[in-house]
Structure formats: structure tokens, C-alpha cells
Design a protein around this motif. Structure first.
Motif, PDB file in Angstrom:
ATOM      1  N   VAL A   4       0.860  -1.182   0.000  1.00 54.28           N
ATOM      2  CA  VAL A   4       0.000   0.000   0.000  1.00 54.28           C
ATOM      3  C   VAL A   4       0.895   1.230   0.000  1.00 54.28           C
ATOM      4  CG1 VAL A   4      -1.764   1.301   1.261  1.00 54.28           C
ATOM      5  CG2 VAL A   4      -1.847  -1.210   1.213  1.00 54.28           C
ATOM      6  N   THR A   5       0.706   2.111  -0.977  1.00 54.95           N
ATOM      7  CA  THR A   5       1.559   3.287  -1.126  1.00 54.95           C
ATOM      8  C   THR A   5       0.734   4.563  -0.984  1.00 54.95           C
ATOM      9  OG1 THR A   5       3.014   2.067  -2.633  1.00 54.95           O
ATOM     10  CG2 THR A   5       3.199   4.470  -2.632  1.00 54.95           C
ATOM     11  N   LEU A   6       1.141   5.420  -0.046  1.00 53.40           N
ATOM     12  CA  LEU A   6       0.532   6.747   0.089  1.00 53.40           C
ATOM     13  C   LEU A   6       1.118   7.617  -1.013  1.00 53.40           C
ATOM     14  CD1 LEU A   6       0.962   7.106   3.968  1.00 53.40           C
ATOM     15  CD2 LEU A   6      -1.025   6.227   2.721  1.00 53.40           C
ATOM     16  N   SER A   7       0.262   8.186  -1.836  1.00 56.49           N
ATOM     17  CA  SER A   7       0.765   8.882  -3.021  1.00 56.49           C
ATOM     18  C   SER A   7       0.063  10.215  -3.243  1.00 56.49           C
ATOM     19  CB  SER A   7       0.577   7.990  -4.262  1.00 56.49           C
ATOM     20  OG  SER A   7       1.025   8.640  -5.429  1.00 56.49           O
ATOM     21  N   TYR A   8       0.802  11.275  -3.007  1.00 57.99           N
ATOM     22  CA  TYR A   8       0.372  12.642  -3.342  1.00 57.99           C
ATOM     23  C   TYR A   8       1.672  13.422  -3.522  1.00 57.99           C
ATOM     24  CZ  TYR A   8      -2.706  16.780  -3.154  1.00 57.99           C
ATOM     25  OH  TYR A   8      -3.423  17.923  -3.449  1.00 57.99           O
ATOM     26  N   ARG A   9       2.318  13.180  -4.630  1.00 59.92           N
ATOM     27  CA  ARG A   9       3.692  13.639  -4.833  1.00 59.92           C
ATOM     28  C   ARG A   9       3.875  15.137  -4.625  1.00 59.92           C
ATOM     29  NH1 ARG A   9       6.023  10.437 -10.164  1.00 59.92           N
ATOM     30  NH2 ARG A   9       5.895   8.331  -9.293  1.00 59.92           N
ATOM     31  N   ALA A  10       2.907  15.914  -5.037  1.00 58.09           N
ATOM     32  CA  ALA A  10       3.058  17.364  -4.966  1.00 58.09           C
ATOM     33  C   ALA A  10       3.137  17.869  -3.527  1.00 58.09           C
ATOM     34  CB  ALA A  10       1.894  18.044  -5.685  1.00 58.09           C
ATOM     35  N   LYS A  11       2.657  17.046  -2.559  1.00 57.08           N
ATOM     36  CA  LYS A  11       2.603  17.510  -1.170  1.00 57.08           C
ATOM     37  C   LYS A  11       3.221  16.498  -0.209  1.00 57.08           C
ATOM     38  CE  LYS A  11      -1.311  20.556  -2.006  1.00 57.08           C
ATOM     39  NZ  LYS A  11      -2.619  21.068  -1.537  1.00 57.08           N
ATOM     40  N   PHE A  12       4.266  15.812  -0.647  1.00 58.92           N
ATOM     41  CA  PHE A  12       4.960  14.846   0.202  1.00 58.92           C
ATOM     42  C   PHE A  12       3.989  13.825   0.808  1.00 58.92           C
ATOM     43  CE2 PHE A  12       8.145  18.479   1.108  1.00 58.92           C
ATOM     44  CZ  PHE A  12       8.837  18.191  -0.071  1.00 58.92           C
ATOM     45  N   ASN A  13       2.982  13.449   0.014  1.00 57.08           N
ATOM     46  CA  ASN A  13       1.991  12.428   0.407  1.00 57.08           C
ATOM     47  C   ASN A  13       1.107  12.860   1.573  1.00 57.08           C
ATOM     48  OD1 ASN A  13       3.296  10.843  -1.579  1.00 57.08           O
ATOM     49  ND2 ASN A  13       4.765  10.128  -0.046  1.00 57.08           N
ATOM     50  N   MET A  15      -2.263  13.718   3.401  1.00 49.41           N
ATOM     51  CA  MET A  15      -3.531  13.006   3.265  1.00 49.41           C
ATOM     52  C   MET A  15      -4.681  13.957   2.954  1.00 49.41           C
ATOM     53  SD  MET A  15      -2.977   9.740   3.730  1.00 49.41           S
ATOM     54  CE  MET A  15      -4.568   9.040   4.199  1.00 49.41           C
ATOM     55  N   SER A  16      -5.323  13.750   1.830  1.00 47.77           N
ATOM     56  CA  SER A  16      -6.555  14.461   1.496  1.00 47.77           C
ATOM     57  C   SER A  16      -7.734  13.687   2.081  1.00 47.77           C
ATOM     58  CB  SER A  16      -6.711  14.558  -0.021  1.00 47.77           C
ATOM     59  OG  SER A  16      -6.898  13.268  -0.582  1.00 47.77           O
ATOM     60  N   ARG A  17      -8.918  14.285   2.055  1.00 44.73           N
ATOM     61  CA  ARG A  17     -10.102  13.576   2.541  1.00 44.73           C
ATOM     62  C   ARG A  17     -10.339  12.316   1.719  1.00 44.73           C
ATOM     63  NH1 ARG A  17     -14.997  17.441   4.536  1.00 44.73           N
ATOM     64  NH2 ARG A  17     -15.312  15.602   5.834  1.00 44.73           N
ATOM     65  N   ALA A  18     -10.156  12.416   0.426  1.00 46.42           N
ATOM     66  CA  ALA A  18     -10.351  11.252  -0.446  1.00 46.42           C
ATOM     67  C   ALA A  18      -9.367  10.137  -0.101  1.00 46.42           C
ATOM     68  CB  ALA A  18     -10.202  11.660  -1.910  1.00 46.42           C
ATOM     69  N   HIS A  47       9.192  10.114   0.808  1.00 46.02           N
ATOM     70  CA  HIS A  47       8.501  10.613   1.998  1.00 46.02           C
ATOM     71  C   HIS A  47       7.400   9.650   2.382  1.00 46.02           C
ATOM     72  CE1 HIS A  47      10.437  14.567   2.229  1.00 46.02           C
ATOM     73  NE2 HIS A  47      10.424  14.538   0.904  1.00 46.02           N
ATOM     74  N   PHE A  48       7.123   9.557   3.684  1.00 45.92           N
ATOM     75  CA  PHE A  48       6.038   8.703   4.170  1.00 45.92           C
ATOM     76  C   PHE A  48       4.717   9.467   4.070  1.00 45.92           C
ATOM     77  CE2 PHE A  48       3.568   6.654   7.674  1.00 45.92           C
ATOM     78  CZ  PHE A  48       3.514   5.378   7.133  1.00 45.92           C
ATOM     79  N   CYS A  49       4.553  10.483   4.910  1.00 47.27           N
ATOM     80  CA  CYS A  49       3.335  11.303   4.877  1.00 47.27           C
ATOM     81  C   CYS A  49       3.612  12.592   5.638  1.00 47.27           C
ATOM     82  CB  CYS A  49       2.168  10.553   5.505  1.00 47.27           C
ATOM     83  SG  CYS A  49       0.675  11.550   5.695  1.00 47.27           S
ATOM     84  N   ALA A  50       3.394  13.722   4.977  1.00 45.44           N
ATOM     85  CA  ALA A  50       3.728  15.023   5.562  1.00 45.44           C
ATOM     86  C   ALA A  50       2.610  15.618   6.399  1.00 45.44           C
ATOM     87  CB  ALA A  50       4.114  15.998   4.453  1.00 45.44           C
ATOM     88  N   GLY A  51       1.513  14.882   6.612  1.00 46.67           N
ATOM     89  CA  GLY A  51       0.406  15.402   7.410  1.00 46.67           C
ATOM     90  C   GLY A  51      -0.881  15.400   6.626  1.00 46.67           C
ATOM     91  N   PHE A  70     -15.134  15.274   9.570  1.00 46.93           N
ATOM     92  CA  PHE A  70     -13.821  15.008   8.989  1.00 46.93           C
ATOM     93  C   PHE A  70     -13.007  14.086   9.889  1.00 46.93           C
ATOM     94  CE2 PHE A  70      -9.286  16.432   9.035  1.00 46.93           C
ATOM     95  CZ  PHE A  70      -8.895  15.818   7.842  1.00 46.93           C
ATOM     96  N   HIS A  71     -12.901  14.440  11.181  1.00 43.10           N
ATOM     97  CA  HIS A  71     -12.065  13.661  12.083  1.00 43.10           C
ATOM     98  C   HIS A  71     -12.702  12.334  12.487  1.00 43.10           C
ATOM     99  CE1 HIS A  71      -8.613  16.236  12.708  1.00 43.10           C
ATOM    100  NE2 HIS A  71      -9.409  17.281  12.777  1.00 43.10           N
ATOM    101  N   GLU A  72     -13.991  12.350  12.783  1.00 36.87           N
ATOM    102  CA  GLU A  72     -14.628  11.138  13.301  1.00 36.87           C
ATOM    103  C   GLU A  72     -14.982  10.140  12.202  1.00 36.87           C
ATOM    104  OE1 GLU A  72     -14.979  10.424  16.585  1.00 36.87           O
ATOM    105  OE2 GLU A  72     -13.867  12.278  16.934  1.00 36.87           O
ATOM    106  N   ASP A  73     -15.276  10.638  10.996  1.00 35.46           N
ATOM    107  CA  ASP A  73     -15.661   9.744   9.903  1.00 35.46           C
ATOM    108  C   ASP A  73     -14.503   9.474   8.946  1.00 35.46           C
ATOM    109  OD1 ASP A  73     -18.214   9.823  11.014  1.00 35.46           O
ATOM    110  OD2 ASP A  73     -18.900  11.411   9.673  1.00 35.46           O
ATOM    111  N   ASP A  74     -13.921  10.523   8.386  1.00 31.21           N
ATOM    112  CA  ASP A  74     -12.873  10.331   7.385  1.00 31.21           C
ATOM    113  C   ASP A  74     -11.566   9.841   8.010  1.00 31.21           C
ATOM    114  OD1 ASP A  74     -14.703  11.247   5.553  1.00 31.21           O
ATOM    115  OD2 ASP A  74     -13.869  13.261   5.428  1.00 31.21           O
ATOM    116  N   VAL A  75     -11.013  10.641   8.921  1.00 35.47           N
ATOM    117  CA  VAL A  75      -9.716  10.296   9.496  1.00 35.47           C
ATOM    118  C   VAL A  75      -9.820   9.038  10.350  1.00 35.47           C
ATOM    119  CG1 VAL A  75      -7.825  11.050  10.978  1.00 35.47           C
ATOM    120  CG2 VAL A  75      -8.927  12.683   9.438  1.00 35.47           C
TER     121      VAL A  75
END
Length: 251
Positions: A4-13, A15-18, A47-51, A70-75
Motif C-alpha cells: 500500500v503506497t501513500l501517493s500525493y507527490r506534490a505535497k509529500f503524500n 492526506m486528502s479527505r479522499a 517521503h512517508f506522509c507530511a500530514g 472530517f475527524h470522526e468519519d474520514d480520518v
């Protein structure tokens, strides 16, 4: 083995809501299938995940109901899917491991990191606290001392320091990280998959409310009724037979 790879190259991975929702979906599928024996979790491009993806925050953070969702459902949906997963998870941590990255890493069973990895949750600089469930998770796994330092001082800690505090199993040169993490994941995948799942269920029971309140025996009693149902399993028989026959077990 699943990778499983966290991938959002433009932002050091970050996490978006999606991505949080996809994380929950992916680990739900892993849990539901007998095909996977181990998960190797990594980030893309060093990078692993920048936040979290801060660019999304103005869309929902200033409304209490939306912020809660956001926090209780998504995160928490993503994190709890990892915590509820009986398949062992190995984290290969490179570069930034901040905020959401610390939370995701805290859900993993084995954590190895590059020697130049950085760890923290400097959200005090952004004017908000860590959500309660997420803070409890990080404090429990990384330690309350570390969680307080990260959240109250916005401290960023080196990999060597995180290993000395018991958060990391191993620190390696960056160019050796992937091969080492892959080797550990492959070793887990070669062992008895049913036993691994049962061990994770036991570890989880020890983190339930009765256990955390000093009633570990009560937590264990909750799973004892089915704890020995593996007795006649093919996996159990193969492990014992292989040992007695002095041959490698074939799980």
C-alpha cells in the motif's frame, strides 16, 4: 503480500479527505480477504506522509459539524480500519512523517525508518489541536512524553531519537530502507497467517477499555471462549508436523 503506497507527490503524500476514505476501503478489503498475509505500507518519492492536505481545510474546518465529520468519519475511519486489520502491517518510513503520518504509522505493527526521516505533529503552528481519538492513539503508541513534546512544543524528532524512545524497530540508511522493509514483510508472509491474525486479535483485546483500566484479565476472558478453535486447523497441524519431520513448514 500487499503493498500500500501513500501517493500525493506534490505535497509529500499529505492526506486528502479522499485519501483517508480510500485508506479505509483498502484496509477493509485486506481484512475481508484471506489472500493477504502481510501489508507493506510506504510513501512515494522519499517521503512517508507530511500530514494533512491543508489546502482543503478552509472548506470544512471552520464549521464544528463538518470538522467533527472530517475527524470522526474520514480520518478515524481510515485509522480504525488499520487498527481493526488482523493482517500484520510493516511501515517503511522515509522523509517526512508528520501529523497524519504519525497517526498512520502508529497503526502499524512493525516500523522501520530511514536515518534521515523526521517525526512530529507541529499543528500547534496551525492553531488547532490533534483530535482526541488521534491524540490517544499517538500517545499510546509513541508515548505520552513524545506526544506532549510534539503537540505542545511542535517538536520534530530524528529517527534515532524515535528509536531510542521505542517507536521504531530499526533505523537504516535511506537506500537500504525498502529492501529491509520488504524482507521483514516477506518473512511475516512466510509464517503462519492464521496465527498472526489471532495474535493481533489478542493484542487488540489488551487495548480495550477493561485492559487499559488495569483489568487485562477481563479483556482476555472475552476472547478465551474461541481462542483455541484453531486446534484442528491445517495450519496448526502443518506447523507441528513439519517441526517433528525436521522440514520447513508450508503455510
Amino acid at each position: 503480500m500487499a503493498v500500500v503506497t501513500l501517493s500525493y507527490r506534490a505535497k509529500f503524500n499529505a492526506m486528502s479527505r479522499a485519501m483517508w476514505r480510500e485508506l479505509a476501503e483498502v484496509f477493509g478489503r485486506v481484512q475481508a480477504s484471506d489472500a493477504w498475509r502481510c501489508v507493506l505500507l510506504q510513501g512515494e518519492d522519499g517521503h512517508f506522509c507530511a500530514g494533512g492536505d491543508i489546502a482543503e481545510y478552509p472548506d470544512f474546518r471552520f464549521d464544528a459539524a463538518q470538522l467533527r465529520a472530517f475527524h470522526e468519519d474520514d480520518v478515524w475511519g481510515g485509522l480504525s480500519a488499520m487498527l481493526d486489520c488482523d493482517v500484520p502491517i510493516v511501515a517503511a518510513i522515509a522523509g517526512n512523517c508528520m501529523g497524519a503520518g504519525m497517526e498512520i504509522a502508529s497503526c502499524c505493527d512493525i516500523r522501520v525508518a530511514a536515518d534521515d526521516a523526521k517525526f512530529g505533529a507541529p499543528i500547534a503552528k496551525l492553531g488547532f489541536p490533534m483530535a482526541p481519538r488521534e491524540a490517544q492513539l499517538v500517545a499510546r503508541v509513541a508515548g505520552e512524553l513524545t506526544a506532549r513534546e510534539m503537540l505542545l512544543e511542535a517538536a520534530v524528532l530524528e529517527a534515532a531519537e524515535m528509536k531510542s524512545r521505542g517507536f521504531l524497530h530499526r533505523v537504516l540508511a535511506a537506500d537500504a530502507l525498502h529492501a529491509h522493509a520488504l524482507e521483514r514483510a516477506a518473512r511475516i508472509a512466510s509464517l503462519a497467517p492464521g496465527a498472526a491474525r489471532l495474535n493481533k486479535q489478542t493484542f487488540r483485546a489488551l487495548k480495550t477499555a477493561p485492559a487499559l483500566e488495569g483489568q487485562a484479565q477481563a479483556a482476555i476472558e472475552n476472547i478465551v471462549s474461541t481462542a483455541y478453535d484453531y486446534a484442528d486447523s491445517a495450519e496448526h497441524r502443518e506447523g507441528i508436523d513439519a517441526f517433528l519431520a525436521k522440514r520447513p513448514a508450508r503455510f
